[in-house]
Design an enzyme around this catalytic site. Structure first.
Site, PDB file in Angstrom:
ATOM      1  N   ASP A  37       1.104  -0.965  -0.166  1.00 51.86           N
ATOM      2  CA  ASP A  37      -0.043   0.162   0.022  1.00 51.86           C
ATOM      3  C   ASP A  37       0.743   1.349   0.103  1.00 51.86           C
ATOM      4  OD1 ASP A  37      -2.303  -1.149  -0.293  1.00 51.86           O
ATOM      5  OD2 ASP A  37      -3.047  -0.838   2.090  1.00 51.86           O
ATOM      6  N   GLY A  48       0.183   8.771   2.566  1.00 48.28           N
ATOM      7  CA  GLY A  48      -0.646   9.341   2.608  1.00 48.28           C
ATOM      8  C   GLY A  48      -1.650  10.719   1.785  1.00 48.28           C
ATOM      9  N   GLY A 106      -8.376   2.337  -0.421  1.00 49.35           N
ATOM     10  CA  GLY A 106      -8.983   1.615  -0.995  1.00 49.35           C
ATOM     11  C   GLY A 106     -10.528   1.669  -0.482  1.00 49.35           C
ATOM     12  N   TYR A 154      -9.883  -0.922   2.536  1.00 47.46           N
ATOM     13  CA  TYR A 154      -9.635  -0.828   4.013  1.00 47.46           C
ATOM     14  C   TYR A 154      -9.829   0.253   4.817  1.00 47.46           C
ATOM     15  CZ  TYR A 154      -9.381  -5.983   5.778  1.00 47.46           C
ATOM     16  OH  TYR A 154     -10.142  -6.553   6.176  1.00 47.46           O
ATOM     17  N   ASP A 155      -9.749   0.788   5.886  1.00 48.28           N
ATOM     18  CA  ASP A 155      -9.267   1.773   6.347  1.00 48.28           C
ATOM     19  C   ASP A 155      -8.197   1.441   8.014  1.00 48.28           C
ATOM     20  OD1 ASP A 155     -12.189   2.559   5.435  1.00 48.28           O
ATOM     21  OD2 ASP A 155     -11.863   3.845   6.263  1.00 48.28           O
ATOM     22  N   HIS A 189      -3.007  -8.812   7.061  1.00 45.15           N
ATOM     23  CA  HIS A 189      -2.151  -7.776   6.715  1.00 45.15           C
ATOM     24  C   HIS A 189      -0.798  -7.165   7.098  1.00 45.15           C
ATOM     25  CE1 HIS A 189      -5.702  -5.938   6.330  1.00 45.15           C
ATOM     26  NE2 HIS A 189      -6.409  -6.569   6.642  1.00 45.15           N
ATOM     27  N   ASP A 225      24.718   3.450  14.625  1.00 50.09           N
ATOM     28  CA  ASP A 225      23.577   3.625  15.077  1.00 50.09           C
ATOM     29  C   ASP A 225      22.654   2.807  14.234  1.00 50.09           C
ATOM     30  OD1 ASP A 225      21.027   5.337  14.400  1.00 50.09           O
ATOM     31  OD2 ASP A 225      22.168   6.764  13.185  1.00 50.09           O
TER      32      ASP A 225
END
Lengths: 701, 701
Positions: free
Chosen positions: A338, A345, A424, A426-427, A483, A639
């Site tokens: 996605d 965004g 699309g 899905y939220d 997911h 790091d």
């Protein structure tokens, strides 16, 4: 993600030359740019001007696929934020402002770096052509254009007619084709389209026109393939609506009482530009069209030490991988990335005040560029609010003293920073919850609409072969899928250089003999810790469901507590720890092979941001977290970056139809020998005048 | 749990003959007794009268160790609650009220059943003597008495003197001895005591007098053993306090803003006696001195079907097993069974309004019997409140339609029912969160104080051998341990007879051939479900960390949805899934051998309530969940009980000192093909007048 011909750009305000970030109700303009501030509208306009004026790429049309901040180098940002490094002299000097651009022109993917320090005279600093595999994200305008091709394509029109469908009612989704071997770098830039009947319901995902596939060349913007393989009944519209007033009468029975959070002294947080300050926390909230919300420079004030201490340099959702589990022609390729194929965004919309976030929330806007390079503002794309959920920060009741019962309770208030991606169908509700204890809780809540497949089945008894999904309504299968939400978390625990340590729970047999570490007692076993410090990236990969249990820590080997314990934070998974079970040699798994392990640790590399690669559409996996990590670089005392993948195997159930109640998973980053002691020990006890209640407002409180 | 000489009974109001349950602010008296209502004060008094008047046990003193409701038979309760069974004729007839009593007298454990239907003429129905292994819970009064023995015991006084300690400052904890082989049924009823210096701090757990152990015969109430094995410095008091005003000045920096939840229309729930009704939920909240909070007869209204549907018959915390991981003489036996050795309800204290629960909470009281059989009231021992945490029940933004952006959001409000058990040093916040979606979230939040061991170490560098803990302060080791919270959940999903089904995620290779279940596509693998129905108890045991991933369902094989799917709920672990790693042959593991697997499923048996047995003190494991389950009874299509154990391996960190910030884990029971569709699809959308905001109260909202 199922993307469709999204016209949402039309709904968003296109702004030109306006430079301000507002919080709802109280506009805050800040002329001082933080080096991590996202590009402003004026800067996006300047980028466009510079790129189009450049002679480096004469081919037209030139389409902007990505416009975002070209992050300054980390030492420069640290110097700005914390005032050290580089001798300290230039620590607050104005850093140059640069943009990174990916554009398509002449059938090639071009990369530009543009200086916009002075937005009135921007200049292209560099240009390159991407010669590897994969393509940039698909723009919204390309999706509009592709969708417009379908009704004008005679074989498609014939198919619809033969099914008795009105073309006016048909809506198509543009779906990335994935990668299934072959061309790689020489591939055509194509997408597929699957279509739906949208006339009688807003929930067109529930009404697939199964068996019809279009293939579109996105560069030529032409249909290059069509197949009408099979026909199934289009599921009925009845029972698919979710809009208030259209989904049937409101529930008649008793309901929860309406409530509102009141803050008699106002909000406890302050937003200055993009910097949020709340209680002991300070962090920067940015916005990037690919990642959406980006949290940077999160630091916590250590009240006991009188110091602000670093926790995280930069964190964001790097990828959301959603493979479906039906090998059929119309489904096998649905293995969405996605972020990399669509931009998280771009699919983050204005939040609904008082519903998506509490009534006491403040909102931040986001800016992106459209395909033509013009700035687009998304109002209220992120929110910040204090949460009073009735949780307890710490408590104790002590009954051990004669004639006194001691009860000390500190209620918990936390700060939530939220974005919602409507990818699309899905939220995804994506929360960062900051706690005064020093913890950060990450929560992903899934809701929205399932991807459904039309079928002839109307009852489970008819199903004799594997249907690859659940029969959620007549003629409607909700297809099994996963997911995987992957976070890029550049932890800087009390400094830049950290190590990844596993405190492995290890069973020991009591030898009964103190000389061999045992005790002369009848206890036969106990556990202790085996401490492993990860030397290289191979040691940094953890399947949290396999192997012995362990606390997973990120420590600063150069900093110790007074007691001599290494300063650290630990990662605590809290549900949703599924890993991919696809075959290693399967194509989607090769593109997202990191999805078999929840934890990866890599040395920081500015270019390694996107777990499935910068060019994720049709990617082959050669530029991906797992590919980078094959180098097996050293990660001890470096790091380092934590990549955490939250995973769910999603077997749909009927409750998920036609709209899924929220399902959540998450993880916690928790200070672990970071502070000398409980950092909120001295939190004030609640009293009637501080949070206990609010006399002017109370009714039944 | 570390229990100490708890004087708290003195602080609680002893009531006689008062028959009422109150909710804070709004007293609700109900003369109608629900068959599952806990014993009232009058009933407890009647029980005492009947037992003491009975000639069946002439020995004195007779001490009451347990007095609670003798649950009516399940069919009778179901008939009362739902009006069916038994021909329906007597469905609402007044059920007899009976009490179950465990008392010690003459060195034996006696069981009584007492009829208190008419509280003015109670009668003992039956009497039995427990002849098996183990003893009842240790009473508070026994703990006071044991503690009083210490200073009067000359060798102990000498030890304290030799350490330079004042006896006035010394406080002792009474600790169960566990079981480490030997006698079993013939064992003496003893406990151990470890002592602390309490003079300068409320946090005496931080100041152990390491190396000194007393053994007390609880029936004779005499010291029968003493050992002063070794001496270590008592850790300093400085930095151990947690009381406001004594832990140092309050934090000076910015703090979260005070806030309060306001409900302009009042609360959304109603409490009638012990029955709570809220939104689509109805359930009974009881109180039992051993389990604490007990939720019964939870049912959810299915608005689409117009039916109230059963979910759970009875649920409570059956046991909390807390083994420590130090084999040393003073620590090896600390393998607490908090419910079975101490009573969770006895250590549940009045909740602090506005801090332990939100300001909009209602409270319920609890009653237990003291050692003499007199009723003791614990005010506000449980609370109920609506939670407005800023969560979303469901949402979707649809951008697929030209010129309209559809956003539908339903904010989530849930109902929390809470008890806090302060089991000596530790505090367990135990929540049941009911959701309108039909889910129940179970959350355990750990806070309170660690168990600490004195040591000569003052810095980690000095530690060369396994210290079995973390150096959290000078001379202070916080010992490694586990927490296993075991829930007894008698699920009755849409009826009494259920099955346990595993939907196992199973990888399949795409054969490429439709004739063999494959598809002619390049996809190489996918997953599908292998459905296993548990036939017997052996199939009902699941280690959720091992084996292939699976959805774990409790279905009603006699009920199907319209689509033909079996009606069910599923169990979703959400963190805290640790299983015990002790050796199988180790004594504590034999007593709590269920702790290696999170899931056990047994056929309902009224007597099988306590996972570690009815007589858990000094138990050998012969009466325990694992022992019962060895019979391997059939569980398919039976009235089955889910036992879920939430587990944590607790490696302490310095932040846990001197008071631990809350650490949470939980699990969800979620409807899964229980409803025909999303049951809250038709929830009202928020509007300014319903929950959006409250104009009279708003300041910055």
């Amino acid at each position: 993600m199922m993307s469709q011909m999204a016209h949402h750009a039309m709904l968003l305000i296109v702004v030109v030359g306006v430079l301000s970030i507002t919080t709802s109700g109280t506009p805050v303009a800040s002329a001082r740019r933080h080096p991590l501030d996202p590009l402003s509208a004026a800067e996006i306009t300047a980028v466009r001007t510079a790129v189009l004026a450049s002679r480096l790429v004469p081919a037209r049309p030139l389409r902007f696929h990505y416009v975002g901040l070209d992050e300054p180098d980390k030492p420069d940002v640290l110097a700005y934020a914390y005032g050290y490094g580089a001798g300290g002299s230039s620590s607050r000097a104005l850093a140059p402002r640069r943009a990174f651009v990916i554009a398509r022109a002449g059938g090639q993917s071009h990369e530009f770096r543009v200086d916009v320090t002075n937005a009135s005279s921007p200049s292209v600093l560099s240009h390159a052509v991407h010669r590897g595999t994969g393509f940039p994200t698909i723009t919204l305008e390309e999706q509009f254009a592709a969708q417009a091709l379908a009704p004008a394509y005679p074989p498609f029109a014939d198919s619809m007619r033969s099914r008795g469908l009105r073309l006016d009612d048909v809506i198509c989704s543009v779906l990335p084709v994935g990668w299934f071997g072959g061309a790689g770098a020489g591939a055509r830039r194509v997408a597929k389209m699957q279509c739906f009947v949208a006339g009688a319901t807003a929930n067109y995902y529930a009404r697939p026109i199964e068996g019809v596939t279009l293939v579109v060349d996105l560069d030529r913007m032409a249909v290059v393939g069509f197949r009408d393989r099979v026909a199934y009944p289009v599921p009925k519209a009845e029972g698919t609506e979710y809009r208030a007033g259209k989904a049937g009468p409101p529930l008649a029975g008793p309901a929860p009482a309406p409530g509102v959070v009141v803050q008699p002294e106002g909000r406890g947080f302050h937003i200055d530009g993009h910097v949020v300050r709340w209680a002991n926390w300070e962090f920067h909230v940015g916005f990037d069209v690919r990642a959406g919300m980006v949290i940077s420079l999160a630091s916590v004030h250590d009240e006991d030490a009188g110091l602000r201490r670093r926790v995280l340099y930069r964190g964001f959702v790097s990828e959301i991988f959603v493979p479906y589990m039906d090998p059929a022609e119309e489904w096998y390729y649905r293995t969405f990335l996605d972020a990399g194929e669509f931009d998280l965004g771009l699919w983050a919309y204005p939040l609904q005040p008082g519903a998506d976030c509490l009534a006491n929330a403040a909102y931040l806007d986001g800016y992106s560029a459209d395909q033509d390079g013009n700035p687009v503002k998304v109002r209220n794309v992120m929110c910040v609010f204090e949460r009073y959920a009735g949780d307890v920060a710490w408590r104790h009741t002590e009954s051990g003293f004669p004639s006194q019962l001691i009860t000390e309770v500190r209620p918990d208030v936390s700060l939530v920073v939220r974005m919602v991606v409507s990818a699309g169908n899905y939220d995804y509700i994506l929360d960062w919850e900051f706690k005064t204890s020093g913890s950060i809780n990450f929560v992903v809540s899934l809701t929205g609409i399932l991807e459904m497949k039309a079928t002839s089945y109307t009852h489970a008894d008819e199903i004799t072969a594997d249907a690859h999904g659940t029969l959620v309504s007549e003629n409607t299968l909700a297809i099994y899928h996963d997911h995987y939400v992957t976070y890029h978390l550049d932890l800087d625990i009390d400094g830049t250089n950290n190590s990844f340590v596993k405190n492995i729970i290890t069973t020991r047999r009591n030898t009964g003999n103190p000389a061999t570490g045992g005790a002369d007692t009848p206890r036969r076993s106990y556990w202790t810790l085996r401490r492993e410090v990860a030397e290289t990236e191979a040691d940094g990969q953890v399947d949290v469901n396999a192997g012995p249990p362990a606390d997973l820590l990120f420590v600063n080997p150069g900093k110790k507590t007074r007691m001599g314990n290494e300063v650290g934070y630990r990662l605590i998974p809290a549900g949703a720890t599924a890993g991919s079970v696809l075959a290693d040699d399967d194509y989607p798994q090769r593109r997202a092979s990191y999805s078999k392990k929840q934890v990866w640790v890599t040395p920081y590399n500015k270019s390694e941001k996107w777990a499935s690669g910068l060019y994720a559409d049709q990617s082959t996996g050669d530029d991906s977290l797992a590919a980078w990590s094959k180098r097996n670089r050293g990660i001890r005392g470096e790091d380092i970056v934590l990549w955490y993948t939250l995973g769910l195997h999603h077997i749909p159930y009927q409750e998920d139809f036609p709209m899924m109640p929220t399902l959540s998973g998450g993880f916690e980053l928790r200070p672990s020998n970071f502070f000398e002691r409980n950092p909120i020990l001295r939190t004030r006890s609640p009293s009637p005048s501080r949070g206990g209640h609010s006399p002017n407002c109370s009714r039944n409180v």
